[in-house]
Design a protein around this motif. Structure first.
Motif, short mmCIF file in Angstrom:
data_model
loop_
_atom_site.label_atom_id
_atom_site.label_comp_id
_atom_site.label_asym_id
_atom_site.label_seq_id
_atom_site.Cartn_x
_atom_site.Cartn_y
_atom_site.Cartn_z
N ASP A 246 0.83 -1.21 0.00
CA ASP A 246 0.00 0.00 0.00
C ASP A 246 0.86 1.26 0.00
OD1 ASP A 246 -2.28 -1.52 -0.02
OD2 ASP A 246 -2.61 -1.42 2.15
N ALA A 247 1.91 1.24 0.85
CA ALA A 247 2.80 2.40 0.92
C ALA A 247 3.51 2.61 -0.41
CB ALA A 247 3.82 2.22 2.04
N SER A 248 3.94 1.50 -1.05
CA SER A 248 4.61 1.62 -2.35
C SER A 248 3.68 2.22 -3.38
CB SER A 248 5.11 0.25 -2.81
OG SER A 248 6.08 -0.27 -1.92
N ARG A 249 2.42 1.74 -3.38
CA ARG A 249 1.47 2.30 -4.34
C ARG A 249 1.20 3.78 -4.05
NH1 ARG A 249 -0.73 -3.06 -4.09
NH2 ARG A 249 -1.95 -2.54 -2.23
N ARG A 250 1.13 4.14 -2.75
CA ARG A 250 0.92 5.55 -2.41
C ARG A 250 2.11 6.39 -2.88
NH1 ARG A 250 -1.56 3.53 2.38
NH2 ARG A 250 0.43 3.62 3.48
N ARG A 251 3.34 5.87 -2.59
CA ARG A 251 4.52 6.63 -3.01
C ARG A 251 4.58 6.75 -4.53
NH1 ARG A 251 7.09 3.85 1.33
NH2 ARG A 251 7.72 2.17 -0.08
N GLU A 252 4.25 5.67 -5.23
CA GLU A 252 4.26 5.70 -6.69
C GLU A 252 3.23 6.71 -7.20
OE1 GLU A 252 3.89 2.64 -10.49
OE2 GLU A 252 3.72 1.89 -8.43
N ALA A 253 2.05 6.71 -6.55
CA ALA A 253 1.02 7.66 -6.97
C ALA A 253 1.47 9.09 -6.71
CB ALA A 253 -0.28 7.36 -6.22
N ILE A 254 2.13 9.30 -5.54
CA ILE A 254 2.61 10.64 -5.22
C ILE A 254 3.67 11.08 -6.22
CG2 ILE A 254 3.91 11.98 -3.52
CD1 ILE A 254 2.50 10.29 -1.35
N LEU A 255 4.63 10.18 -6.52
CA LEU A 255 5.70 10.53 -7.45
C LEU A 255 5.16 10.81 -8.85
CD1 LEU A 255 8.46 7.94 -6.43
CD2 LEU A 255 8.44 10.39 -5.97
N ASN A 256 4.21 9.97 -9.29
CA ASN A 256 3.67 10.15 -10.64
C ASN A 256 2.73 11.34 -10.74
OD1 ASN A 256 5.09 8.02 -11.81
ND2 ASN A 256 3.54 6.53 -11.21
N SER A 257 2.17 11.78 -9.60
CA SER A 257 1.29 12.95 -9.63
C SER A 257 2.06 14.24 -9.40
CB SER A 257 0.19 12.81 -8.57
OG SER A 257 0.76 12.76 -7.27
N ALA A 258 3.38 14.13 -9.06
CA ALA A 258 4.17 15.33 -8.83
C ALA A 258 4.39 16.07 -10.14
CB ALA A 258 5.52 14.96 -8.20
N MET A 259 4.37 17.40 -10.08
CA MET A 259 4.59 18.22 -11.26
C MET A 259 6.08 18.30 -11.60
SD MET A 259 1.86 21.29 -10.58
CE MET A 259 2.22 22.03 -12.17
N ASP A 260 6.94 18.07 -10.62
CA ASP A 260 8.38 18.10 -10.86
C ASP A 260 8.87 16.74 -11.30
OD1 ASP A 260 8.44 20.74 -10.05
OD2 ASP A 260 8.85 20.24 -7.96
N ALA A 261 9.90 16.74 -12.13
CA ALA A 261 10.54 15.49 -12.55
C ALA A 261 11.39 14.98 -11.39
CB ALA A 261 11.39 15.71 -13.78
N ILE A 262 11.29 13.69 -11.11
CA ILE A 262 12.06 13.07 -10.04
C ILE A 262 12.83 11.90 -10.62
CG2 ILE A 262 11.96 11.93 -7.78
CD1 ILE A 262 9.32 13.38 -7.27
N LEU A 263 14.16 11.94 -10.45
CA LEU A 263 15.03 10.89 -10.96
C LEU A 263 15.89 10.37 -9.82
CD1 LEU A 263 15.14 13.57 -13.07
CD2 LEU A 263 16.20 11.86 -14.53
N THR A 264 16.13 9.06 -9.79
CA THR A 264 17.10 8.49 -8.85
C THR A 264 18.35 8.12 -9.62
OG1 THR A 264 16.21 6.24 -9.10
CG2 THR A 264 15.28 7.61 -7.34
N LEU A 265 19.50 8.43 -9.05
CA LEU A 265 20.79 8.23 -9.71
C LEU A 265 21.69 7.38 -8.83
CD1 LEU A 265 21.45 11.97 -10.68
CD2 LEU A 265 20.23 10.28 -12.03
N ASN A 266 22.53 6.57 -9.46
CA ASN A 266 23.57 5.88 -8.69
C ASN A 266 24.81 6.78 -8.65
OD1 ASN A 266 24.95 5.60 -11.13
ND2 ASN A 266 24.27 3.49 -11.44
N GLY B 223 26.33 8.45 -11.75
CA GLY B 223 25.53 9.36 -12.56
C GLY B 223 24.57 8.67 -13.50
N THR B 224 24.36 7.37 -13.33
CA THR B 224 23.44 6.62 -14.18
C THR B 224 22.02 6.70 -13.61
OG1 THR B 224 25.19 5.10 -14.83
CG2 THR B 224 22.93 4.37 -15.17
N ILE B 225 21.03 6.90 -14.47
CA ILE B 225 19.64 7.01 -14.04
C ILE B 225 19.12 5.63 -13.68
CG2 ILE B 225 17.31 7.70 -14.71
CD1 ILE B 225 18.59 9.64 -16.71
N GLU B 226 18.57 5.50 -12.47
CA GLU B 226 18.01 4.22 -12.01
C GLU B 226 16.49 4.17 -12.20
OE1 GLU B 226 19.61 1.64 -11.11
OE2 GLU B 226 21.64 2.42 -10.86
N SER B 227 15.79 5.28 -11.97
CA SER B 227 14.34 5.31 -12.13
C SER B 227 13.89 6.74 -12.37
CB SER B 227 13.63 4.73 -10.89
OG SER B 227 13.87 5.54 -9.75
#
Length: 840
Positions: free
Chosen positions: A231-251, A254-258
């Motif tokens: 449930d928390a993962s789905r909430r976080r995913e919904a929050i991230l996907n509904s955010a107006m800002d681009a959010i990237l995770t990097l290793n 400097g490689t994009i992970e998600s």
């Protein structure tokens, strides 16, 4: 106060884990104890059973002894009464049985002192009885029957027998007592064994029941926790996907992970074109591989602490550009530290800022002309152009002139900032002497330093070259030195030290002032930033100098940093690219040919003629021998010599031609045209020279043509997990080498097992390990170690640096430098191979 659910759950989980640990240890322990106790109880029961058995045996032997004595006595009396010899048979059997029974009793009672004493008495009585019976029989046998009967009538035999019966009865009673005691002990031991067994089994059963209950509860808790996690993962995913800002995770590399949905919309890339790619491709202009990795390292962001905000210009897939604010923060994962980048499109904000900037620029330009007039007029007045001026008016003129100069500096700084921001400031970077530029800037600031009573000191830098714009570098040093002078105490010293480095040279400017306050350090490079309002009044600064320094140094591919301790002063460091690539000059290698299959008079003198024309010659007896030599050395071409054209159709030659095609080795074929056609079908470069004997001039012309056409190129193994880097390097080296691109250590080792390699370019951070793991494989190649270049975003440790030919950092090395290094090492390898061939 409310307790945190996570902490409560953690405590419950810890208690459960502790209980399960205790249960996991206790159950085997109980089973072991249970087994040990049962073993001991069985041993005790077996001991008691043996004692009972031995008691029964001793009693039986005593009874057997009495029976034997009775047979002895009966046989004796029957013989004396009847005189018949048949009565002596039971007599003799009884006599023998007595001895055997006493011997058995002796072995059975050896461990019991009381029983042994009774047995000794029994032996004496039995011996007396046997002796009496023997005398009576002997008297009868000798004919003195009356004496024998008289001995019987005396009652001596009866008395002996009665004594034996009494002693045997006593011994039987003792055995009975012992048997009763042993039986009671055996019974007691059995009851104790049952009690212990039931107790242990009960404890084990209870523990198993408790463990099962806890395991059930743990599984239920795990199920609930997993459901909450989903449930928390789905909430976080919904929050991230509904955010107006681009959010990237990097290793860290400097490689994009998600990415979230806003990032895909913002940059216009499909997800598969962003994930596992270097984030530098999103920059405008695209950043070299490794620049971002170095930038993340330099930020030194720690998990759990506030991150860093940067304003960057980014690029969409369609080529459109946009400004952005990028917030970088670190997070600690099981696999290590990763980074989260939040990107906000600030196009609208920049539009407003542009309007403001244009207004400031207009005002600045409109102010510059009148200020120049005012400053010039005040200077003339102070110089006496209008006649003698009194001390008091002159003092007022000097105040006005100094403030006018301050205003001019402010306007110039504002214009510089505006030029940098708009990209209109020109940079002409070239190789310049570092010491000369720094010394020139310090000389220009000497008068300024004298006004503050501060000394200037320059150390090091002689002969060092950097790649920079000399005018802008002078401006950087001037800003840093003047800033250090303003914040130095009277009679203090501003120390400028130049230190060499393999990749970057460093300029360090140190003052001995009060240092930078902790609260101000995070915004020291911001525009109009000053530690406090009194500084601008007391020191005469605009707050733009350090911001200009950072912008200029960044555009010269350098970096700025500082160290400060309150009360002990500040050191500013400027690192600029080293312009010198230290590669030793090498001799130009000669052309080289491998002769395969030539023998007999047809080719006599061919090798010596070619050598005399400047061609290095090596010989191979047959195709198999040629492949062994080619695995160790490189040649300009292979000269395939066939005395009999039919040899070209053999399986050995077909395999040889296929291997040459795989390795893209040029071939000069001297045989018929049909074989040439077959060879060309295998993609081998073939020059058909059917003249027999062949023309040496034609051969030399063919070799030179191959060299000019670039057919003989070094084979370079490139290992990097970023496909963009592989493509860039392959493109850059396309005219210089044959590049074998691989993305993993395993793939690289597969190439090394099947193909000869002249050079290797390794990235350190790969998906399946560190690229340095391949160095031992490259060092153990037949024909000598393979020259290796490290081309990575990570710094190279000392041990790895000593094991390779060169080390380049992606962040600060243009591909042209890498190409130069590859050409240099390839040429050196060819030269060494040629020299070795000549020596052979």
């Amino acid at each position: 106060m409310f307790s945190e659910p996570g902490n409560s759950t953690s405590r419950i989980g810890a208690v459960r884990r502790k209980f399960l640990t205790i249960a996991a240890v206790s159950i085997p322990a109980i089973i072991l104890v249970f087994g040990f106790v049962l073993y001991r109880q069985f041993q005790g029961a077996e001991h008691f059973r043996m004692e009972v058995e031995r008691s029964h045996q001793r009693s039986a032997q005593i009874q057997s002894l009495l029976s034997a004595l009775k047979d002895l006595e009966t046989g004796q009396r029957g013989y004396l009464i009847t005189g018949q010899e048949r009565f002596l048979e039971p007599y003799r059997d009884g006599d023998r049985q007595i001895d055997r029974t006493l011997a058995k009793l002796d072995s059975m009672m050896s461990n019991d002192e009381d029983a042994m004493r009774d047995l000794a008495m029994l032996k004496r009585l039995s011996a007396d009885k046997q002796a009496f019976a023997d005398r009576a029989v002997e008297l009868q046998q000798s004919g003195d029957r009356s004496s024998a009967m008289q001995a019987i009538a005396s009652g001596e035999g009866k008395r002996s027998m009665d004594a034996i019966r009494a002693l045997a009865g006593h011994m039987l009673d003792q055995e009975a007592v012992m048997l009763k005691v042993a039986s009671r002990e055996l019974e007691t031991a059995s009851r104790q064994m049952q009690i212990v067994a039931y107790s242990l089994l009960s404890a084990l059963l209870l523990l198993l029941i408790a463990s099962s209950a806890y395991i059930f509860r743990a599984m239920e808790a795990r199920r609930i926790a997993l459901a909450k996690w989903h449930d928390a993962s789905r909430r976080r995913e919904a929050i991230l996907n509904s955010a107006m800002d681009a959010i990237l995770t990097l290793n860290p590399s400097g490689t994009i992970e998600s990415v979230n949905s806003a990032a895909l919309d913002m940059f216009g890339y499909p997800q598969e074109d962003l994930v596992r790619r270097d984030v530098g491709r999103l920059f405008d202009p695209p950043a070299q591989i490794g620049v971002i990795a170095q930038a993340l390292k330099d930020l030194n962001i720690e998990p759990g602490r506030p991150g860093e905000m940067r304003e960057l210009r980014l690029r969409r897939q369609d080529g459109s550009r946009f400004p952005s604010d990028v917030a970088i923060s670190a997070m600690q994962l099981e696999s290590g530290i990763s980074y989260v980048a939040v990107v906000r499109d600030i196009t609208e904000r920049k539009r407003v800022e542009q309007l403001k900037s244009e207004f400031v620029s207009t005002v600045s330009h409109e102010l510059r002309t009148p200020l120049t007039s005012i400053s010039g007029a005040l200077g003339l007045l102070a110089g006496g152009a209008a006649g003698e001026i009194g001390a008091k008016p002159l003092h007022l003129i000097e105040i006005a002139r100094k403030n006018c100069d301050r205003l001019v500096r402010l306007i110039n700084d504002i214009l510089d900032i505006e030029k940098i921001a708009s990209g209109r400031m020109r940079f002409e970077n070239r190789d310049v002497g570092l010491h000369e530029i720094v010394a020139e800037a310090m000389a220009a600031n000497q008068g300024f330093a004298d006004g503050f009573g501060v000394h200037l000191s320059l150390t090091g830098g002689a002969g060092l070259m950097v790649h920079a714009d000399p005018d802008r570098l002078n401006q950087v040093v001037t800003n840093l030195v003047s800033n250090a002078v303003k914040f130095s105490p009277p009679d203090g010293t501003v120390e400028v030290v130049i230190e060499p480095g393999p990749v970057m040279h460093r300029i360090s400017v140190r003052d001995h002032g009060d240092g930078i306050p902790e609260a101000f350090r995070s915004r020291i490079f911001d525009k109009f930033a000053q530690a406090d309002a009194s500084d601008s009044k007391a020191k005469g600064g605009t707050g733009l100098g350090l911001s200009i320094v950072r912008e200029i140094v960044t555009r010269m591919s350098g970096r700025v940093s500082f160290e400060s301790e309150e009360g002990s002063g500040t050191i500013f460091h400027v690192d600029l690219p080293n312009a010198a690539l230290e590669l030793a000059p090498i001799a130009h290698s000669r052309r080289s040919i491998l002769l395969v299959g030539g023998h007999g008079s047809l080719f006599d003198g061919l090798g010596s003629e070619l050598s005399g024309k400047g061609i290095a010659i090596s010989n191979a007896s047959d195709p198999r021998n040629a492949l062994e030599i080619l695995a160790k050395r490189s040649f300009t071409a292979v000269l395939l010599l066939l005395d009999d054209p039919s040899d070209a159709e053999s399986g050995e030659h077909a395999h040889f031609r296929a291997r040459l095609a795989e390795q893209q080795i040029p071939v000069i074929s001297i045989h018929d045209a049909q074989d040439m056609a077959d060879a060309q079908s295998n993609s081998i470069v073939v020059l058909d020279l059917k003249q027999r004997p062949p023309s040496v001039d034609a051969l030399i012309g063919a070799v030179n043509e191959m060299a000019r056409s670039g057919e003989h190129r070094p084979r370079v193994l490139h290992v990097d997990d970023d496909p963009d880097i592989l493509n860039l390097v392959a493109t850059a080296l396309a005219d210089h080498a044959l590049v074998l691109s691989t993305r993993s250590i395993a793939a690289a080792r597969a190439v090394l097992r099947t193909s000869p390699v002249d050079l290797a370019i390794l990235d350190l951070a790969l998906e399946d390990g560190c690229g340095a793991e391949l160095i031992p494989d490259l060092e153990r190649r037949e024909g000598g170690a393979v020259q290796t270049i490290i081309f990575s975003a990570q710094d190279c440790d000392d041990q790895t640096a000593r094991a390779v030919s060169a080390h380049f950092v992606k962040a600060s090395t243009p591909l042209s430098r890498l190409v130069e290094a590859v050409e240099h090492l390839a040429e050196r390898r060819r030269s060494e191979a040629s020299e070795a061939s000549e020596a052979a």
